[in-house]
Design a protein around this motif. Structure first.
Motif, mmCIF file in Angstrom:
data_model
loop_
_atom_site.group_PDB
_atom_site.id
_atom_site.type_symbol
_atom_site.label_atom_id
_atom_site.label_comp_id
_atom_site.label_asym_id
_atom_site.label_seq_id
_atom_site.Cartn_x
_atom_site.Cartn_y
_atom_site.Cartn_z
ATOM 1 N N MET A 111 16.759 33.944 61.769
ATOM 2 C CA MET A 111 16.346 35.121 60.990
ATOM 3 C C MET A 111 15.354 35.965 61.783
ATOM 4 S SD MET A 111 15.986 33.299 57.245
ATOM 5 C CE MET A 111 15.156 34.674 56.515
ATOM 6 N N GLY A 112 14.345 35.302 62.344
ATOM 7 C CA GLY A 112 13.316 36.021 63.111
ATOM 8 C C GLY A 112 13.897 36.707 64.341
ATOM 9 N N TRP A 113 14.835 36.011 65.017
ATOM 10 C CA TRP A 113 15.473 36.561 66.211
ATOM 11 C C TRP A 113 16.326 37.776 65.844
ATOM 12 C CZ3 TRP A 113 20.153 34.292 69.288
ATOM 13 C CH2 TRP A 113 20.177 34.853 70.578
ATOM 14 N N GLY A 114 17.044 37.669 64.712
ATOM 15 C CA GLY A 114 17.905 38.770 64.272
ATOM 16 C C GLY A 114 17.104 40.001 63.858
ATOM 17 N N ILE A 115 15.975 39.768 63.187
ATOM 18 C CA ILE A 115 15.142 40.894 62.740
ATOM 19 C C ILE A 115 14.572 41.652 63.944
ATOM 20 C CG2 ILE A 115 12.948 41.513 61.608
ATOM 21 C CD1 ILE A 115 13.427 39.129 59.698
ATOM 22 N N ALA B 60 8.772 38.458 61.483
ATOM 23 C CA ALA B 60 9.724 37.936 62.474
ATOM 24 C C ALA B 60 9.028 36.946 63.409
ATOM 25 C CB ALA B 60 10.327 39.090 63.271
ATOM 26 N N THR C 81 21.920 38.046 59.956
ATOM 27 C CA THR C 81 20.694 38.823 59.701
ATOM 28 C C THR C 81 20.868 40.272 60.155
ATOM 29 O OG1 THR C 81 19.369 36.830 59.989
ATOM 30 C CG2 THR C 81 18.201 38.925 60.138
ATOM 31 N N ILE D 117 20.830 43.554 57.752
ATOM 32 C CA ILE D 117 19.864 44.644 57.999
ATOM 33 C C ILE D 117 20.599 45.974 58.171
ATOM 34 C CG2 ILE D 117 18.223 45.580 59.696
ATOM 35 C CD1 ILE D 117 17.240 42.704 60.137
#
Lengths: 135, 142
Positions: A93-97, B86, B130, B134
């Motif tokens: 999730m963090g990488w995608g954001i 993030a 993700t 988005i």
């Protein structure tokens, strides 16, 4: 000596990240955007890196031990558990954001923007908090 | 376009080479999240090595930024709270999952580790979803 090796490895690794485009978050997001305007070039980074390492490790493991240590220190965990998978979900999730994983995030500190400072500080906060979540 | 494939492959080669060097000399997996997080970990570790590794990353980055700043643009122009969230997700996730793109995605798969294959398949899939979500939301909102 050991620390010097880490310094050299950090230098080479960083050049690899930069040449390949991993330090450009927009490019990383473009690679992850397979349902949109997909940029598949970063698949070659992982592909070539894995193949190189696969062959190289086999050659290295022909020796009984590493040059500067008494033994190879390899991960001993074998089973796939919820901790591993939930961690991978959060990281994904963090990488995608952001389009940033830990190596490129550190390299990007030289860009000197507030955004990258905030990301790296938050990442270190995450490192500190994570062990408390496990207990 | 071809150029970006050649550069991606050359970069991948150097990433592989650095992983091999660390195993050959120090017998360790090149996992960025593991090496770096040990700096702020209470567990005993060689913090000098971790600091040297980060210094190495920064030295190359500083040099290449002089050659072409576009190679290292920094974070995406998104809100600071988004980047903070993030960063927390990446920090917590890589510690819970014992690795990131380098440790699991490169070194672990090269060792044919089941755990690393599972972790990599999971974080790649989640990251793709993700980005999809988005893009979907930003399309709806704009």
């Amino acid at each position: 000596m050991k620390a010097l090796i880490y310094l050299l490895v950090g230098c080479v690794f960083s050049v690899g990240l930069i040449l390949s485009g991993m330090t450009q978050p927009l490019k990383v997001v473009g690679f992850l955007d397979i349902f949109g305007s997909w940029d598949p070039s970063l698949a070659f980074v992982m592909g070539v890196a894995v193949l190189t390492t696969l062959v190289g490790y086999r050659l290295v493991f022909l020796d009984a031990k590493p040059l500067c240590e008494d033994s190879f220190k390899l991960p001993t965990l074998q089973h796939i558990d919820m901790r591993l998978l939930s961690g991978a979900v959060l990281f994904g999730m963090g990488w995608g954001i952001s389009g940033l994983c830990p190596g490129p995030a550190l390299a990007s500190l030289v860009a000197g923007s507030v955004g990258i400072y905030v990301f790296v500080i938050a990442m270190f906060l995450g490192f500190v908090v994570a062990p408390k979540l496990i207990k | 376009m071809l150029n970006s494939y050649v550069l991606a492959s050359a970069g991948g080669l150097l990433i592989g080479l650095s992983a091999i060097l660390l195993m050959y000399f120090n017998g360790r997996i090149l996992g960025v999240s593991g090496i770096v997080s040990s700096l702020v970990s209470l567990a005993p570790s060689n913090k000098l090595c971790s600091a040297a590794f980060i210094l190495g990353i920064l030295i190359s980055a500083a040099v290449f930024k002089q050659i072409n700043p576009a190679w290292i643009p920094g974070a995406l122009p998104m809100s600071l709270p988004s980047l903070f969230i993030a960063g927390i997700l990446v920090g917590v996730g890589t510690r819970l999952g014992n690795g990131c793109t380098s440790g699991h995605g490169v070194c672990g798969i090269a060792r044919l580790s089941k755990r690393s294959l599972a972790a990599t398949a999971t974080f790649m899939t989640v990251a793709i979803c993700t980005v999809y979500v988005i893009n979907l939301l930003s399309g709806v909102l704009s």
